[in-house]
Design a protein around this motif. Structure first.
Motif, PDB file in Angstrom:
ATOM      1  N   SER A   1       0.834  -1.208   0.000  1.00  0.00           N
ATOM      2  CA  SER A   1       0.000   0.000   0.000  1.00  0.00           C
ATOM      3  C   SER A   1       0.866   1.254   0.000  1.00  0.00           C
ATOM      4  O   SER A   1       1.992   1.260   0.504  1.00  0.00           O
ATOM      5  N   GLU A   2       0.329   2.310  -0.549  1.00  0.00           N
ATOM      6  CA  GLU A   2       1.039   3.589  -0.632  1.00  0.00           C
ATOM      7  C   GLU A   2       0.855   4.392   0.649  1.00  0.00           C
ATOM      8  O   GLU A   2      -0.254   4.507   1.185  1.00  0.00           O
ATOM      9  N   VAL A   3       1.939   4.945   1.133  1.00  0.00           N
ATOM     10  CA  VAL A   3       1.879   5.851   2.283  1.00  0.00           C
ATOM     11  C   VAL A   3       1.374   7.199   1.785  1.00  0.00           C
ATOM     12  O   VAL A   3       2.084   7.916   1.082  1.00  0.00           O
ATOM     13  N   ARG A   4       0.146   7.533   2.141  1.00  0.00           N
ATOM     14  CA  ARG A   4      -0.427   8.791   1.655  1.00  0.00           C
ATOM     15  C   ARG A   4       0.129  10.000   2.390  1.00  0.00           C
ATOM     16  O   ARG A   4       0.294  11.074   1.807  1.00  0.00           O
ATOM     17  N   SER A   5       0.366   9.831   3.680  1.00  0.00           N
ATOM     18  CA  SER A   5       0.967  10.925   4.443  1.00  0.00           C
ATOM     19  C   SER A   5       1.610  10.350   5.698  1.00  0.00           C
ATOM     20  O   SER A   5       1.283   9.248   6.141  1.00  0.00           O
TER      21      SER A   5
ATOM     22  N   GLY B   1       4.238   8.832  -0.287  1.00  0.00           N
ATOM     23  CA  GLY B   1       4.128   8.425  -1.681  1.00  0.00           C
ATOM     24  C   GLY B   1       4.799   7.099  -1.999  1.00  0.00           C
ATOM     25  O   GLY B   1       4.676   6.593  -3.116  1.00  0.00           O
ATOM     26  N   ARG B   2       5.492   6.504  -1.027  1.00  0.00           N
ATOM     27  CA  ARG B   2       6.157   5.217  -1.232  1.00  0.00           C
ATOM     28  C   ARG B   2       5.193   4.064  -0.983  1.00  0.00           C
ATOM     29  O   ARG B   2       4.284   4.158  -0.160  1.00  0.00           O
TER      30      ARG B   2
ATOM     31  N   PHE C   1      -2.785   5.541   5.294  1.00  0.00           N
ATOM     32  CA  PHE C   1      -3.036   4.795   4.064  1.00  0.00           C
ATOM     33  C   PHE C   1      -4.486   5.014   3.632  1.00  0.00           C
ATOM     34  O   PHE C   1      -5.263   5.651   4.344  1.00  0.00           O
ATOM     35  N   ARG C   2      -4.832   4.481   2.478  1.00  0.00           N
ATOM     36  CA  ARG C   2      -6.179   4.687   1.946  1.00  0.00           C
ATOM     37  C   ARG C   2      -7.244   4.168   2.899  1.00  0.00           C
ATOM     38  O   ARG C   2      -8.291   4.795   3.069  1.00  0.00           O
TER      39      ARG C   2
END
Length: 262
Positions: free
Chosen positions: A21-25, A47-48, A102-103
């Motif tokens: 999963s993408e790290v959103r913040s 973003g990673r 995450f999302r």
């Protein structure tokens, strides 16, 4: 104190909820637990996409899905740290120090006492600087390697097993449980064990770590020493002898004088 089984539980939290999963913040609520600048830490990870976490003793490495797998997040949990997953819009806990959004939820580094924290590795030399002196992970150490590493110098079993440069991952509860199941006194010298005793010690080490890792901590079951060590009139669950308690190698130690003769 988080030991190998606890950190294995934290590894599963990351693997089950955040891997792929993408790290959103990233919200650094307490810069004191981040061993780099909070701004640089946030920029490096936002973003990673996180890769599969790797446990080594009491440490956890979380690579990113990039080539090479850097930056990497490295976590040590000290006395009271943990990774906790929350979903939805849960409010921050007062001991949340860093929150990865995450999302579908948040991975939280939660720590009351803040004795260690989080590191950012941007290349392999950063990992080597932090983990290079660790011995092999206790869950995978061979019988031969265990004996060889613990007998390099003659010392008592309890401090030898807790030496992270000899074998990584064992803490106070694990070591007392392993020695009780091995019928070996914590004060025995590593130089005094015969081959059968080394075989039994290695087998009990493996079984205690397997059982504990399944539940993410050293369980306080009635049949375990851990289930009785904090009782006022603590007695051995195997023979009912009153348990002894003292400090060995600077750590509170519990054992059965009948089952574990010196």
């Amino acid at each position: 104190m988080p030991e190998l089984p606890d950190v294995e539980g934290f590894r599963r939290v990351v693997a089950d909820h955040a891997t792929g999963s993408e790290v959103r913040s990233v919200r650094v609520l307490d810069p004191g637990v981040v061993h780099t600048s909070a701004t640089g830490f946030t920029r490096a990870l936002e973003g990673r996409v996180l890769g599969e976490p790797i446990r080594w003793g009491k440490w956890l490495r979380v690579p990113t899905r990039s080539r090479p797998e850097y930056p990497q997040l490295l976590a040590h949990f000290g006395m009271t740290g943990a990774f906790v997953w929350t979903s939805g819009e849960d409010a921050d806990h007062r001991h949340d120090r860093v929150v990865f959004e995450f999302r579908d939820g948040s991975l939280r580094y939660r720590d009351m006492r803040k004795l260690t924290g989080l590191w950012l590795a941007t290349e392999e030399s950063d990992v080597a600087e932090l983990l290079g002196e660790l011995g092999p992970d206790a869950a995978g150490v061979s019988r031969r390697d265990l004996r060889e590493r613990l007998t390099r110098t003659s010392r008592r079993l309890k401090p030898a097993l807790m030496d992270q440069t000899a074998v990584a991952g064992l803490g106070n509860l694990c070591v007392d449980e392993i020695l009780w199941r091995s019928r070996l006194a914590p004060t025995r010298s590593t130089a005094d064990l015969d081959s059968a005793q080394w075989a039994r010690l290695h087998a009990r080490l493996r079984s205690v770590l397997r059982s504990s890792s399944r539940v993410g901590h050293v369980p306080d079951r009635p049949s375990w020493l851990t289930g009785h060590r904090d009782e006022r009139d603590a007695r051995c669950p195997r023979c009912s002898t009153a348990l002894k308690r003292s400090r060995i190698g600077g750590r509170s130690t519990v054992w059965c004088p009948q089952c574990q003769p010196c």
